[in-house]
Design an enzyme around this catalytic site. Structure first.
Site, PDB file in Angstrom:
ATOM      1  CG  LEU A 127      41.120  31.532  33.199  1.00 22.80           C
ATOM      2  CD1 LEU A 127      40.913  29.989  34.207  1.00 22.80           C
ATOM      3  CD2 LEU A 127      40.035  31.245  32.289  1.00 22.80           C
ATOM      4  CG  ASP A 128      37.164  37.634  34.312  1.00 21.62           C
ATOM      5  OD1 ASP A 128      37.977  38.173  33.830  1.00 21.62           O
ATOM      6  OD2 ASP A 128      35.983  37.512  33.771  1.00 21.62           O
ATOM      7  NE  ARG A 129      39.971  38.334  43.864  1.00 26.20           N
ATOM      8  CZ  ARG A 129      40.210  39.328  44.843  1.00 26.20           C
ATOM      9  NH1 ARG A 129      40.257  40.613  44.487  1.00 26.20           N
ATOM     10  NH2 ARG A 129      40.632  39.065  46.122  1.00 26.20           N
ATOM     11  NE  ARG A 229      31.862  38.391  34.573  1.00 26.38           N
ATOM     12  CZ  ARG A 229      32.379  39.196  35.223  1.00 26.38           C
ATOM     13  NH1 ARG A 229      33.830  39.209  35.220  1.00 26.38           N
ATOM     14  NH2 ARG A 229      31.783  39.737  36.484  1.00 26.38           N
TER      15      ARG A 229
END
Length: 315
Positions: A127-129, A229
């Protein structure tokens, strides 16, 4: 060993019945007592008969390169093979150059050390930060391999929820667009005909008319970097708070709409994306498991703020 496997070689049993990859088979062969038949080490070319007992032993591994660090963890589930956590926004999953501490890996390794477990940190996905939500971590290579294979086969349910600018059209749909690096900025991904195939399904849960925003639920058919995104920006509905993928100054918006979008982005301070649900088959028990994580406080507050204005009907 059952009658059905009578006459099979041990190699066939490992690959076809137990689903052990060739890479893992090679590791087991190099491990002391890694592959045993009726209590004895054997070659995997040996033929089997009913009543034979096959045992596999994986050597214990630890992440010696990860510094244990005490930190709060929101653990949704844990057994001897799996750890499922609800990752907080702002937390990096794995140490990287310049970020050797403060990552989820540091906290998980500390948690295992306190429990006396010798386990290597193996996230099944990333998962992205700034993305919060459900994350699966395998405790051994066999479990990691099998969940990864389920992801490749498309049988893992990865469901996200996000707040986006505007109103996706149609309200429920599918975005299909190949993704690759932006040649002008390698940190950014774009939809390009020369990219890698990617598809995202979405449905609108709520429309916030006053804020010109929507709450949507998304399911990934592929797993490209920044896929949600990129795809939502591609259809003109970037995620609230996303600094990397957001409205450009030349977006088809009125000055008031553009100013309002900037205000919303500043209010959340991070991309409004949450890994809401993860479901897959447990590699050892065969049971299909489903894990869900509610919105964290910042997204709950965002939802209350958006709901305070005029609201459209539910999709």
């Amino acid at each position: 060993m059952s009658e059905r496997e009578n006459g099979w070689t041990l190699k066939t049993l490992l690959h076809n019945r137990l689903g052990v990859s060739r890479k893992l088979t090679s590791r087991l062969k190099m491990t002391e007592r890694g592959i045993m038949l009726n209590g004895k080490r054997v070659y995997i070319s040996v033929h089997l008969k009913p009543g034979d007992i096959v045992e596999l032993r994986m050597e214990r591994e630890v992440s010696d390169d990860i510094l244990p660090e005490k930190m709060p963890l929101d653990i949704l589930y844990e057994d001897r093979d799996l750890l499922i956590v609800n990752k907080a926004a702002g937390v990096i999953v794995h140490p990287t150059h310049g970020h050797y501490t403060g990552t989820l890996a540091n906290g998980v390794v500390h948690h295992w050390r306190e429990r006396g477990e010798q386990v290597r940190f193996r996230p099944v996905h990333r998962l992205d930060r700034e993305t919060s939500g459900v994350l699966a971590i395998a405790k051994n290579p066999y479990v990691h391999q099998h969940i990864s294979e389920q992801m490749i086969a498309g049988t893992v349910d990865k469901t996200y929820r996000a707040f986006v600018h505007g109103y996706p059209q149609p309200e429920n749909g599918r975005v299909e667009g190949p993704i690759d690096r932006d040649p002008d900025n390698p940190h950014i991904r774009i939809v390009t005909s020369s990219g890698y195939s990617a598809a995202t399904r979405y449905r609108t849960l709520e429309r916030y008319l006053q804020a010109r925003a929507s709450l949507i639920e998304l399911e990934l058919e592929s797993g490209r970097t920044h896929q949600i995104r990129v795809h939502m920006t591609h259809i003109g509905c970037p995620l609230l708070g996303d600094e990397m993928y957001k409205y450009a100054p030349d977006a088809p918006l009125t000055p008031d709409e553009f100013a309002s979008s900037q205000t919303l982005d500043e209010k959340i301070g991070r991309q409004a994306l949450h890994a809401f649900r993860l479901a897959f088959v447990h590699p050892l028990s065969g049971e299909r498991l489903t894990f869900e994580a509610p919105f964290p406080p910042d997204l709950e507050e965002l939802e209350r703020t958006l709901s305070a204005g005029a609201r459209g009907s539910e999709a």
